[in-house]
Structure formats: C-alpha cells, structure tokens
Write an enzyme that holds these catalytic residues in place. Structure first.
Site, mmCIF file in Angstrom:
data_model
loop_
_atom_site.group_PDB
_atom_site.id
_atom_site.type_symbol
_atom_site.label_atom_id
_atom_site.label_comp_id
_atom_site.label_asym_id
_atom_site.label_seq_id
_atom_site.Cartn_x
_atom_site.Cartn_y
_atom_site.Cartn_z
ATOM 1 N N HIS A 17 0.838 -1.207 0.000
ATOM 2 C CA HIS A 17 0.000 0.000 0.000
ATOM 3 C C HIS A 17 0.872 1.256 0.000
ATOM 4 O O HIS A 17 0.614 2.207 -0.738
ATOM 5 C CB HIS A 17 -0.883 0.071 1.264
ATOM 6 C CG HIS A 17 -1.914 -1.000 1.409
ATOM 7 N ND1 HIS A 17 -1.988 -1.815 2.506
ATOM 8 C CD2 HIS A 17 -2.954 -1.374 0.606
ATOM 9 C CE1 HIS A 17 -3.036 -2.641 2.386
ATOM 10 N NE2 HIS A 17 -3.622 -2.407 1.234
ATOM 11 N N LYS A 41 -18.611 -6.896 7.428
ATOM 12 C CA LYS A 41 -17.285 -7.511 7.331
ATOM 13 C C LYS A 41 -16.603 -7.547 8.690
ATOM 14 O O LYS A 41 -16.745 -6.629 9.491
ATOM 15 C CB LYS A 41 -16.442 -6.671 6.344
ATOM 16 C CG LYS A 41 -15.442 -7.469 5.534
ATOM 17 C CD LYS A 41 -14.913 -6.633 4.378
ATOM 18 C CE LYS A 41 -13.509 -7.062 3.992
ATOM 19 N NZ LYS A 41 -12.964 -6.255 2.912
ATOM 20 N N ARG A 90 -1.787 -5.990 -8.402
ATOM 21 C CA ARG A 90 -0.669 -6.919 -8.194
ATOM 22 C C ARG A 90 -0.627 -8.022 -9.222
ATOM 23 O O ARG A 90 0.400 -8.664 -9.417
ATOM 24 C CB ARG A 90 -0.786 -7.575 -6.798
ATOM 25 C CG ARG A 90 -0.516 -6.649 -5.669
ATOM 26 C CD ARG A 90 -1.108 -7.172 -4.389
ATOM 27 N NE ARG A 90 -2.566 -7.143 -4.433
ATOM 28 C CZ ARG A 90 -3.350 -7.404 -3.414
ATOM 29 N NH1 ARG A 90 -2.832 -7.751 -2.267
ATOM 30 N NH2 ARG A 90 -4.657 -7.330 -3.537
ATOM 31 N N SER A 128 -2.683 -7.774 2.776
ATOM 32 C CA SER A 128 -3.114 -7.695 4.181
ATOM 33 C C SER A 128 -3.540 -9.072 4.664
ATOM 34 O O SER A 128 -3.337 -9.423 5.832
ATOM 35 C CB SER A 128 -4.272 -6.709 4.341
ATOM 36 O OG SER A 128 -3.874 -5.422 3.964
HETATM 37 P P1 ADP Z 1 -9.758 -3.983 -0.261
HETATM 38 O O1 ADP Z 1 -10.414 -4.782 0.834
HETATM 39 O O2 ADP Z 1 -10.602 -2.861 -0.767
HETATM 40 O O3 ADP Z 1 -9.137 -4.782 -1.376
HETATM 41 P P2 ADP Z 1 -7.062 -3.555 0.668
HETATM 42 O O4 ADP Z 1 -6.635 -2.772 1.853
HETATM 43 O O5 ADP Z 1 -6.787 -5.027 0.677
HETATM 44 O O6 ADP Z 1 -8.592 -3.238 0.498
HETATM 45 O O7 ADP Z 1 -6.414 -2.960 -0.651
HETATM 46 C C1 ADP Z 1 -6.543 -1.603 -1.002
HETATM 47 C C2 ADP Z 1 -5.867 -1.367 -2.353
HETATM 48 O O8 ADP Z 1 -4.472 -1.606 -2.236
HETATM 49 C C3 ADP Z 1 -6.344 -2.301 -3.470
HETATM 50 O O9 ADP Z 1 -6.362 -1.579 -4.681
HETATM 51 C C4 ADP Z 1 -5.288 -3.361 -3.522
HETATM 52 O O10 ADP Z 1 -5.216 -3.956 -4.801
HETATM 53 C C5 ADP Z 1 -4.067 -2.539 -3.223
HETATM 54 N N1 ADP Z 1 -2.973 -3.347 -2.698
HETATM 55 C C6 ADP Z 1 -2.976 -4.174 -1.640
HETATM 56 N N2 ADP Z 1 -1.795 -4.773 -1.479
HETATM 57 C C7 ADP Z 1 -0.993 -4.301 -2.475
HETATM 58 C C8 ADP Z 1 0.350 -4.555 -2.903
HETATM 59 N N3 ADP Z 1 1.131 -5.437 -2.255
HETATM 60 N N4 ADP Z 1 0.819 -3.908 -3.977
HETATM 61 C C9 ADP Z 1 0.026 -3.040 -4.636
HETATM 62 N N5 ADP Z 1 -1.245 -2.764 -4.321
HETATM 63 C C10 ADP Z 1 -1.753 -3.388 -3.248
#
Ligand code: ADP
Length: 157
Positions: A17, A41, A90, A128
């Site tokens: 992120h 959730k 990703r 995450s």
């Molecule tokens: P959500 O539950 O909306 O997917 P996340 O917190 O998991 O929320 O992800 C938020 C954003 O960050 C999404 O666009 C996700 O694809 C991106 N993201 C998460 N991990 C990575 C990573 N390792 N590299 C790039 N983008 C990421």
C-alpha cells in the site's frame, strides 16, 4: 485541485500500500486514504488502530489525509470533491476485479476516473490477508509492514 481517494480496508496497511501511495503522491494535489467501513465484514484490527497506523506512516506528508467512510466509494468521492479513485494492481486477478468495479463506477459517475497503479514484482505477493495470517500464527511480519509500525503490530499478536 486534483484529489484522489485511495479506498481500502488496510487491515493492516502493508509496504505494498505504502509503495502505491508514495508513487502516487506527485500525481495529485491531495490523496485521501479512506478506510471503507463495511458493517457486514469482520476485521482483525479495529478501525481506530488501522487509522492510527496509517497516520503514523504518513505524518510528514501534508497532502495525505486519513479518513473513513461508509457506503459507496463514488458517493464518498463526490462528498469530498475527489475526481479520482486510486487502486493498486498486483496480478491479472486484481486487474479483472478492479476493471469491473472501475467500469461500474464510471457508468454511475462519468466525472470519476479510476487510476490503477501496478505494484513492483517484489511487492506483488504481499497482501493484508497474508499479513493477518502471519500475525494470527504468531509469526514476524516486519518485512511486510512499514518499519515505523512493525513493533506495534507484534504487540497486537
Ligand atoms: P480492499 O479490501 O478494498 O481490497 P485492501 O486494503 O486489501 O482493500 O487494498 C486496497 C488497495 O491496495 C487495493 O487496490 C489493492 O489492490 C491494493 N494493494 C494491496 N496490497 C498491495 C500490494 N502489495 N501492492 C500493490 N497494491 C496493493
């Protein structure tokens, strides 16, 4: 003002992120990191904790704000005067998912553009979900989360 909303759960924030955010900062006048609150959730970390960690990581960035919202992301963007939704990609699976959401959002509000930023290969398997699994298994997540908050995440195990 070019304002982008970076929506997500950030449960917890990872270096993936942070990478997307830091590379996007020069593209916008302001980025709002917005934690979407979905009452259906289950989260591992409480909203206040997730927000506090993000605030700590971005405390020196004047054009980054940390916020939370309920409901549709497009409505939140309108409320905040944001013209852009920022998301990270990703993998091809991420792309397919984000493409569908972006098309839907654009059809509901043609003034709103979704900007998809690719993660570098070294971060493309960080999520995450993986970090939560490691924390629940009492493992060390320090290589996947921002260094400023890594020790606090260990305390939460
Ligand atoms: P959500 O539950 O909306 O997917 P996340 O917190 O998991 O929320 O992800 C938020 C954003 O960050 C999404 O666009 C996700 O694809 C991106 N993201 C998460 N991990 C990575 C990573 N390792 N590299 C790039 N983008 C990421």
């Amino acid at each position: 003002m070019k304002i982008a909303v970076f929506p997500g759960s950030f449960d917890p924030i990872t270096i993936g992120h942070v990478d997307i955010l830091k590379r996007s900062i020069p593209l916008f006048d302001k980025i709002i990191i917005a934690i979407g609150v979905n009452t259906q959730k289950k989260y591992l970390f409480p909203l206040e904790q997730r927000m506090a960690w993000i605030e700590k990581v971005f405390k020196d960035y004047k054009n980054v704000e940390v916020a939370h919202y309920q409901g549709l992301t497009i409505n939140y963007c309108k409320e905040r005067g944001a013209g852009y939704i920022l998301r990270g990609i990703r993998s091809a699976a991420d792309f397919e998912y984000e493409k569908t959401i972006a098309h839907l959002n654009h059809s509901m509000n043609t003034n709103l553009e979704t900007i998809l930023m690719l993660s570098p290969p070294e971060y493309s398997s960080i999520s995450s979900t993986i970090v939560r699994e490691i924390i629940l298994g009492k493992g060390d997540v320090s290589m996947f989360v921002p260094s400023e908050i890594a020790s606090e995440m260990k305390l939460s195990q």
